[in-house]
Design a protein around this motif. Structure first.
Motif, short mmCIF file in Angstrom:
data_model
loop_
_atom_site.label_atom_id
_atom_site.label_comp_id
_atom_site.label_asym_id
_atom_site.label_seq_id
_atom_site.Cartn_x
_atom_site.Cartn_y
_atom_site.Cartn_z
N LEU A 146 2.67 31.58 9.70
CA LEU A 146 1.91 30.33 9.85
C LEU A 146 0.42 30.63 9.71
CD1 LEU A 146 3.51 29.04 13.21
CD2 LEU A 146 4.34 28.62 10.89
N THR A 147 -0.34 29.66 9.17
CA THR A 147 -1.79 29.79 9.22
C THR A 147 -2.36 28.67 10.10
OG1 THR A 147 -2.39 28.41 7.32
CG2 THR A 147 -1.82 30.72 6.88
N GLN A 148 -3.53 28.93 10.62
CA GLN A 148 -4.19 27.99 11.54
C GLN A 148 -5.68 27.96 11.20
OE1 GLN A 148 -3.55 29.06 15.69
NE2 GLN A 148 -3.51 26.91 16.31
N ILE B 157 0.88 34.54 13.06
CA ILE B 157 -0.02 33.39 12.90
C ILE B 157 -1.36 33.96 12.47
CG2 ILE B 157 -1.24 31.51 14.05
CD1 ILE B 157 1.12 31.46 16.09
N GLY C 255 2.82 22.94 3.43
CA GLY C 255 1.82 22.63 4.45
C GLY C 255 0.68 21.78 3.94
N ALA D 158 12.26 26.18 7.01
CA ALA D 158 11.97 27.45 7.70
C ALA D 158 13.25 28.12 8.20
CB ALA D 158 11.02 27.20 8.87
N PHE E 48 -0.97 23.35 16.68
CA PHE E 48 0.08 22.97 15.74
C PHE E 48 0.68 21.63 16.17
CE2 PHE E 48 0.39 27.73 15.21
CZ PHE E 48 -0.17 27.74 13.95
N LEU F 7 6.38 20.69 15.26
CA LEU F 7 6.63 21.93 14.52
C LEU F 7 7.53 22.82 15.36
CD1 LEU F 7 5.67 23.40 11.83
CD2 LEU F 7 4.24 24.77 13.36
N GLN G 254 -1.39 21.41 11.45
CA GLN G 254 -2.15 21.17 12.68
C GLN G 254 -2.46 19.69 12.90
OE1 GLN G 254 -4.65 24.58 11.08
NE2 GLN G 254 -5.45 24.40 13.17
N VAL H 104 3.54 28.79 5.92
CA VAL H 104 3.26 27.41 6.31
C VAL H 104 1.76 27.29 6.58
CG1 VAL H 104 3.82 25.54 7.89
CG2 VAL H 104 5.54 27.31 7.39
N ALA I 278 8.69 32.39 13.56
CA ALA I 278 7.49 32.82 12.82
C ALA I 278 7.04 34.18 13.35
CB ALA I 278 6.39 31.78 12.97
#
Ligand code: VGL
Ligand code: ZN
Length: 199
Positions: free
Chosen positions: A45-47, A105, A147, A37, A93, A97, A12, A8, A102
């Protein structure tokens, strides 16, 4: 789907309506991401995570407009409004969400002098984030991506995943595009050329 991971990208606040780099309908995909999910055992997850003086911000360049292009030592770079500043509410996030299972991250774009659209390599296309090694060490062979934004961080993450040898699928309904000057169409063409499955 034992060997597949659900990735994902950047769900954000700053990429949702009301955020600093809002993507049209960015918030609409969150319920679908939550639902998808639950069908995957393994989720990452990425941020997007930038220092306040990040070099991808137009505010850091004299007389530069957001969404213009400049040449950086590592190649062309689009300049963005300030966004996803480390520790800010915009970098959090989206509050809807709901992906408690998960397993990782991964933060990206935290080096002042270089941006990172892809979850795998920074924008020099050389500096690894470590995610490729992590997924390979865990034995994953397939990546499903969703995403924000379809034509930037999802696109470059999918392309790098494919180049690293993963089977790659992007679920377009669970993405939204920035779509500047045909970038969404270019993304679909590029995926077709590379054998990235778009569903
Ligand atoms: C993104 C532009 C700048 C993205 C991140 O998540 O697609 N786009 N930073
Ligand atoms: Zn960013």
């Amino acid at each position: 789907m034992k060997n597949s991971v659900f990735l994902v990208i950047d769900p954000q606040n700053d990429f949702c309506p009301g955020g600093l780099l809002a993507v049209n309908g960015g918030d609409e995909i969150i319920p679908l991401i939550n639902r998808l999910a639950t069908q995957h055992k393994h989720v990452v997850l990425t941020q997007d995570w930038h220092p306040a003086n990040h070099s991808s911000f137009a505010s850091q360049h004299k007389a530069a407009q957001p969404f213009s292009q400049i040449e950086m030592p590592y190649g062309p770079q689009t300049l963005w409004p300030d966004h996803c500043i480390i520790g800010s509410g915009g970098a959090e996030f989206h509050q809807s969400l709901d992906v408690p299972h998960a397993e990782l991250i991964i933060r990206k774009g935290f080096r002042q002098a270089i941006d990172s659209y892809s979850a795998f390599f920074e924008n020099d296309h050389k500096t690894p984030t470590g995610l490729g090694g992590y997924l390979k060490e865990r034995g994953f062979t397939a990546v499903t991506l969703v995403g924000l934004a379809f034509d930037y961080c999802v696109r470059y993450s999918a392309e790098d995943a494919k180049a690293l040898g993963f089977d790659v699928e992007v679920i377009e309904a669970a993405t939204r595009a920035i779509d500047m000057g045909g970038t969404a169409a270019a993304t679909r063409t590029s995926f077709a050329e590379r054998g990235i499955i778009l569903t």
